[in-house]
Scaffold this motif. Structure first.
Motif, PDB file in Angstrom:
ATOM      1  N   LYS A 122       0.730  -1.191  -0.117  1.00  0.00           N
ATOM      2  CA  LYS A 122       0.166   0.033  -0.062  1.00  0.00           C
ATOM      3  C   LYS A 122       0.743   1.464  -0.005  1.00  0.00           C
ATOM      4  O   LYS A 122       0.399   2.321  -0.615  1.00  0.00           O
ATOM      5  N   ARG A 123       2.057   1.135   0.522  1.00  0.00           N
ATOM      6  CA  ARG A 123       2.808   2.234   0.690  1.00  0.00           C
ATOM      7  C   ARG A 123       3.313   2.909  -0.790  1.00  0.00           C
ATOM      8  O   ARG A 123       3.604   4.078  -1.012  1.00  0.00           O
ATOM      9  N   SER A 133      -6.254   2.395  13.078  1.00  0.00           N
ATOM     10  CA  SER A 133      -5.627   2.680  11.833  1.00  0.00           C
ATOM     11  C   SER A 133      -4.586   3.611  11.787  1.00  0.00           C
ATOM     12  O   SER A 133      -4.487   4.366  12.486  1.00  0.00           O
ATOM     13  N   VAL A 134      -3.530   3.240  10.943  1.00  0.00           N
ATOM     14  CA  VAL A 134      -2.138   3.922  10.935  1.00  0.00           C
ATOM     15  C   VAL A 134      -2.088   4.723   9.432  1.00  0.00           C
ATOM     16  O   VAL A 134      -2.542   4.239   8.507  1.00  0.00           O
ATOM     17  N   ASN A 135      -1.209   5.840   9.633  1.00  0.00           N
ATOM     18  CA  ASN A 135      -1.138   6.483   8.481  1.00  0.00           C
ATOM     19  C   ASN A 135      -2.158   6.944   7.539  1.00  0.00           C
ATOM     20  O   ASN A 135      -2.586   6.452   6.491  1.00  0.00           O
ATOM     21  N   GLU A 178      -2.373   5.709   3.668  1.00  0.00           N
ATOM     22  CA  GLU A 178      -2.963   4.546   3.500  1.00  0.00           C
ATOM     23  C   GLU A 178      -4.260   4.095   3.588  1.00  0.00           C
ATOM     24  O   GLU A 178      -4.931   3.344   3.219  1.00  0.00           O
ATOM     25  N   ARG A 230       4.451  12.338   3.886  1.00  0.00           N
ATOM     26  CA  ARG A 230       4.075  11.135   4.526  1.00  0.00           C
ATOM     27  C   ARG A 230       3.018  10.308   3.578  1.00  0.00           C
ATOM     28  O   ARG A 230       2.318  10.924   3.097  1.00  0.00           O
ATOM     29  N   ARG A 244       0.388  20.897  14.896  1.00  0.00           N
ATOM     30  CA  ARG A 244       1.747  21.604  14.838  1.00  0.00           C
ATOM     31  C   ARG A 244       2.529  20.702  15.723  1.00  0.00           C
ATOM     32  O   ARG A 244       3.797  20.224  15.178  1.00  0.00           O
ATOM     33  N   ASP A 254      -2.298   7.761  15.029  1.00  0.00           N
ATOM     34  CA  ASP A 254      -1.360   7.985  14.094  1.00  0.00           C
ATOM     35  C   ASP A 254      -2.114   8.664  12.806  1.00  0.00           C
ATOM     36  O   ASP A 254      -2.582   7.993  11.758  1.00  0.00           O
TER      37      ASP A 254
END
Lengths: 700, 355
Positions: free
Chosen positions: B206-207, B254-256, B235, B232, B297, B276
């Protein structure tokens, strides 16, 4: 004396930003410090003045040259860090930063606040604030704030996160005759927070009750540990706002951080033994009761009234708040029968009738207070033609001196009872306008009595395989996931002694058949995908498959259903699991709250859990006692005990699961969520049929 | 002087043709070969003036020639208009000229065909025409989503053979995890049984197929309120419309991710920032509380404000493929390492150099 002594009883106070201009905060503060009667030395600091209020004014705190324990700062935010650094160099121990313009205004302010904190730490000082009203100690006395007036002396300590709330309450308290020992404005809580304050107040012999107005708790776990000890010494009454969803949103906006859920706050407060109330007025309704009256020793209360109506209202209120009306002993009843007219009600609530004078009240109360079943008393008085309010008040005060049982009064009226009410309040008998308020206060006293009697919890530790859990987690992180697959989750719970079925992952229909043949029919098939939370809903679970042909067929059905309803999901394959006997379904879970940490949940499980919500919560770690309490609080407990002729379930096995989950989440702070749903419970033993675990993403 | 060996890489759009050309070029260079890249017919999408694949390759391979040489012809979905007017008459000539310039002094040159093998057939510029023209060996890339892909691949191979070109073999790309075993155990034998060599089976990552925050921003055309790490990779896309308690639990899994919600929902944006999240997309032009921006930020999360609604936002996001752009060093490295691991590049190299 408290560890924050240099705030409450400092040797030398500097007011940095003191001003001669009326209306400025710097003016109000220096004036308060001088006029409150503070016995020590006061040093105004302002480079633009030579003298303020007749005192020598210094250009900088470093020029003072004498002991300055406390510095109160009102200069603009951007120069505060420098000023505080000078304080550090001058040997100041505590700083109160009244100035606003820090974290509460956004990123730049937050950075400034960070700088401020690092300077404070560097010099070993403590900081109250920033963005506070100030600090007041009525015994020293010291008023280092910009509040308009100095409050009356009393034994109530009040710490508030809202400055505006604080100043308005001080004003009101003055008119009500309510006195305080210490007033602390918490502000942004950049250094000192509620945990530090209550820790200090616990040791303060001038404070009998601690009141808190909070919007959030900064360090949940510390507060939990500290408060648990504090409540054993004196009652802690908390008003925490943001209970509703909209309120929570407002709090988040106000503080700029996501507070833990209100449910977690409630759970934590209950577990700690803090008394939580929802209305501002109740802070003081309760405080005055605790401040003046003894904590009850027993269960039953007595109501003595001269009007039936209010008596019944009070009775209703008692039941609502879980208090019990005492059953009088036979001698009490005999005594009342002889004292009171035949028409009077002699059973609880006691109605002495509308024509009762002070003598009748006194006699009735003596009889009631003598009864060992009565642990506390509520006296209601309505002004009738024959009522002698003032004399009755005097009688109450005298009785209060004799009996070590809490007596609260509700004199319902205006002008007729004004003087009498005042006398009661001044003599230490809390007097409320309406009986429900009195009942609320009284019931919290009974609750508190239970809290101090509670025994110390004993915690158990099980033999577990931590290394296995570590290796499973490592593999999950390695696969760039945080949600565990079923077989991973099962092996984790099994490593902690929680029974879970054997499960194997099939990546092809053939493999599924091979596994099924190996573990034996009938089997269940479940899709393996961390993204899919509710497998049943999308046709991702098929039960009771008893032959190879069906295994193959259902394998493809599951995949095609998954593809249809969750096309974006990562599918690892299909799990094959041996079918087990149907048990009663429960849920045991944990969600890591941002403030309080691991919050355990127990309740009725299965697919209706969200509908019925028959669940109870505790913050882990829990003792065996707490686990039992948790379980017995739910209606599901009756299921465990056995209903409608069904045999009871294995309660010990369920308690065991709760305790083991408690240990697992305590041992591994990187577990964010656990859901064991359903946990099948049987007459003997139990089985975790489906387990979901989510980890915190680790910074690599 | 040896002439450069031409390898034509053919396949559908998003089959990973460019990534493969890039990875193999780089890997072969590590083996001491001089490699290059040529895209005879480029594709203009929307307001892009240049072919994105060529831009990437020029950057990664450091090709010293102007983009007009790397991509001599630019076409679009309406090219027949020009064709009918005879405006494409000199296309063949320009392509040949460019090829001769580019391929000079090279050992191997990768030729990327159009976004489908048959594209531009009418203009005699399809993959089949090009392979024949340059006498190139053909490498087919096929994104294996389901069994029909094999049918497509075999037919493609056959078509190349019929037009006189030699088919080196196929690389199955973007294979979902659950099909990996099947492709290795069933599909590969079938292909090789009909003499189609399978040089690699690349697992979906997926990346590589996911967009970066920067790409999302360029599609959304919103206002950046906080600029975090724009490189970044995103995904997952989640919509925040639930209660706070559910939000935290949901976001934790879920990440990213990108989270889409209204700016007034600090009860959603704050849990999103606690977990994340790569980018926070706020809809309806609802400016968030400054404290939310402070938190963003602090966490390095990009916050984008868009004027339209959630549905429109999602539709726009769906249109992003997930390309590799120059400067996406992470993705470039990842693609190269995947090819090294999952493709028999040594075999390909030997097969090429044998002729």
């Amino acid at each position: 004396m408290t560890s924050l002594d240099f705030f409450f009883n400092p040797s030398g106070v500097a007011v940095i930003g003191a001003s001669r201009t009326r209306g400025k905060v710097g003016y109000e503060v220096i004036r308060n410090v001088i006029e409150c009667g503070y016995p020590g030395k006061v040093f105004p600091v302002n480079p633009n003045a030579k003298r303020i209020f007749g005192l020598t004014c210094y250009p900088s705190v470093e020029d003072i040259g004498e002991t300055v324990d406390l510095a109160v700062i009102t200069v603009p935010a951007r120069i505060v860090p420098d000023v505080v650094e000078k304080c550090g160099k001058a040997g100041v121990k505590g700083v109160v930063v009244i100035s606003a313009g820090f974290k509460e205004i956004g990123y730049e302010g937050a950075k400034l606040e960070e700088k401020l904190v690092s300077i404070v730490k560097e010099y070993g000082m403590r900081l109250l604030g920033p963005n506070v009203v100030g600090i007041i100690d009525t015994f020293t006395p010291l008023n280092a704030s910009f509040a308009a007036k100095t409050p009356l002396k009393g034994n109530i300590a009040f710490a508030s996160q809202s400055g505006a709330m604080l100043t308005s309450i001080l004003d009101w308290a003055l008119s009500e005759g309510i006195g305080f020992s210490k007033i602390i404005s918490l502000g942004n809580k950049a250094d000192l927070d509620e945990s530090d304050v209550i820790e200090a107040l616990a040791e303060d012999n001038k404070s009998k009750v601690i009141l808190l107005y909070l919007e959030d708790v900064r360090r949940g776990q510390r507060f939990f540990d500290v408060a648990k000890k504090v409540v054993k010494k004196k009652p802690v009454i908390v008003l925490k706002s943001g209970r509703s969803e909209a309120g929570a949103r407002a709090v988040s906006s106000h503080t700029g951080s996501l507070a833990g859920s209100d449910r977690a706050y409630n759970t934590a407060f209950e577990q700690i033994g803090v008394l939580r109330i929802d209305e501002v007025e109740d802070l003081f309704n309760l405080a005055v009761a605790f401040s003046k009256q003894p904590v009850p020793d027993g269960k039953g209360i007595a109501i003595v009234t001269n009007a039936g109506g209010p008596g019944i209202i009070a009775t209703d209120a008692c039941e609502r708040s879980g208090m019990k009306l005492a059953r009088f002993k036979s001698d009490t009843i005999e005594a009342l029968r002889s004292i009171l007219p035949p028409a009077a009600a002699i059973y609880n609530p006691v109605d002495v009738l509308g024509d009762a004078d002070d003598a009748r009240y006194k006699a009735a109360l003596e009889a009631v207070l003598n009864d060992s079943n009565v642990a506390g008393c509520l006296v209601i008085l309505t002004p009738q033609a024959m009522t002698k309010a003032m004399e009755t008040a005097v009688a109450l005060v005298e009785l209060g001196k004799i009996y070590r049982k809490p007596i609260l009064a509700s004199f319902m009226g205006g002008e007729e009872v004004l003087e009498a009410s005042k006398l009661l309040v001044e003599s230490g008998i809390p007097c409320y306008l309406f009986p429900e308020k009195a009942v609320k206060a009284l019931s919290s006293m009974f609750r508190y009595a239970k809290i101090i009697k509670k025994h110390e919890d004993e915690y158990v530790t099980f033999e577990v395989d931590k290394d296995l859990v570590k290796s499973v987690f490592k593999a999950v992180y390695g696969d760039r996931r945080v949600a565990l697959l079923a077989h991973e989750a099962f092996s984790v719970v099994r490593a902690y002694g929680i029974p879970a079925p054997r499960i194997a992952l099939a990546r092809s229909a053939d493999e599924a058949v091979r596994i099924a043949e190996k573990i034996g029919y009938p089997v269940a098939l479940k899709v393996a995908s961390p993204q899919i939370l509710h497998k049943t809903d999308i046709g991702g679970v098929v039960l009771n498959i008893s032959n190879a042909k069906d295994v193959r067929k259902e394998y493809y059905n599951i995949l095609s259903n998954t593809h249809k309803y969750a096309p974006q999901a990562n599918v690892y394959g299909v799990y094959v699991q041996r079918m087990v006997d149907q048990g009663k379904e429960f849920i045991v879970g944990m969600s890591r709250d941002l403030t309080w940490g691991p919050m355990l949940m127990f309740g009725l499980g299965g697919i209706y859990v969200n509908l019925l919500e028959d669940v109870s919560f505790r913050i882990a770690p829990v003792s065996r006692q707490e686990a039992i309490q948790m379980i017995s609080e739910t209606r599901a407990y009756r299921l465990i005990q056995g209903i409608r002729g069904e045999p009871p379930l294995d309660l010990d096995a369920i308690i065991d699961v709760v305790l083991r989950v408690s240990q697992l989440v305590t041992d591994f702070p990187n577990i964010n969520e656990i859901d064991i749903n359903p946990l099948f419970a049987y007459q003997k033993g139990c089985l975790a049929l489906d387990v979901k675990i989510t980890l915190k993403k680790m910074e690599v | 002087m040896n002439e450069a060996k031409p390898i034509l890489v053919s396949g559908l759009m998003y089959s990973g043709k460019t990534a493969l050309c890039m990875a193999l070029s780089v890997i072969f260079r590590e083996e001491g070969l001089k490699t290059g890249y040529f895209k005879p017919v480029g594709w203009a999408v929307g307001s892009d003036r240049q072919d994105e694949d060529a831009v990437l390759m020029k950057s990664v391979l450091d090709i010293n020639y102007p983009i007009e040489i790397i991509v001599p012809i630019m076409l679009n979905p309406y090219y027949l208009t020009d064709f009918s007017k005879g405006k494409m008459g000199d296309a063949a000539e320009r392509i040949e000229k460019a090829y001769h310039i580019l391929s000079r002094d090279l050992d191997v040159i990768f030729i990327e065909s159009g976004h489908t093998p048959v594209a531009f057939y009418t203009g005699n510029l399809s993959a089949f025409h090009l392979a024949e023209k340059f006498n190139a060996q053909v490498l087919i890339t096929a994104p294996f989503g389901n069994d029909l892909v094999l049918d497509d691949t075999l037919a493609q191979a056959e078509m190349f053979k019929l037009t006189g070109s030699e088919v080196m073999g196929v690389i199955f790309n973007n294979v979902p995890l659950i099909l990996l075993e099947k492709v290795k155990g069933i599909v590969k034998p079938i292909a090789e049984n009909v003499s189609l060599r399978v040089w690699g089976i690349i697992e979906e990552d997926k990346r590589l197929t996911s967009p970066t925050v920067a790409e999302i921003n360029s599609v959304l055309e919103g206002t950046i309120l906080e600029e975090g790490d724009m490189t970044r990779i995103v995904e997952d896309v989640l919509v925040g419309a639930m209660t706070t308690e559910s939000a935290l639990k949901y976001f934790r899994r879920s990440v990213n991710k990108a989270v889409i919600t209204g700016g007034d929902r600090s009860d959603i944006t704050l849990p999103a920032l606690e977990t994340d999240t790569a980018v926070l997309i706020l809809t309806g032009n609802l400016y968030p509380d400054i404290r939310v921006l402070s938190k963003a930020r602090e966490k390095g999360v990009t916050v984008i404000l868009v004027p339209y609604d959630t549905y429109t936002t999602i539709r726009k996001l769906e249109s992003i493929g997930g390309r590799i752009k120059p400067g996406d060093d992470k993705k470039i490295e990842l693609a190269i390492s995947k090819v090294k691991r999952e493709v028999d590049w040594k075999g390909i190299l030997n097969a090429i150099m044998e002729d």
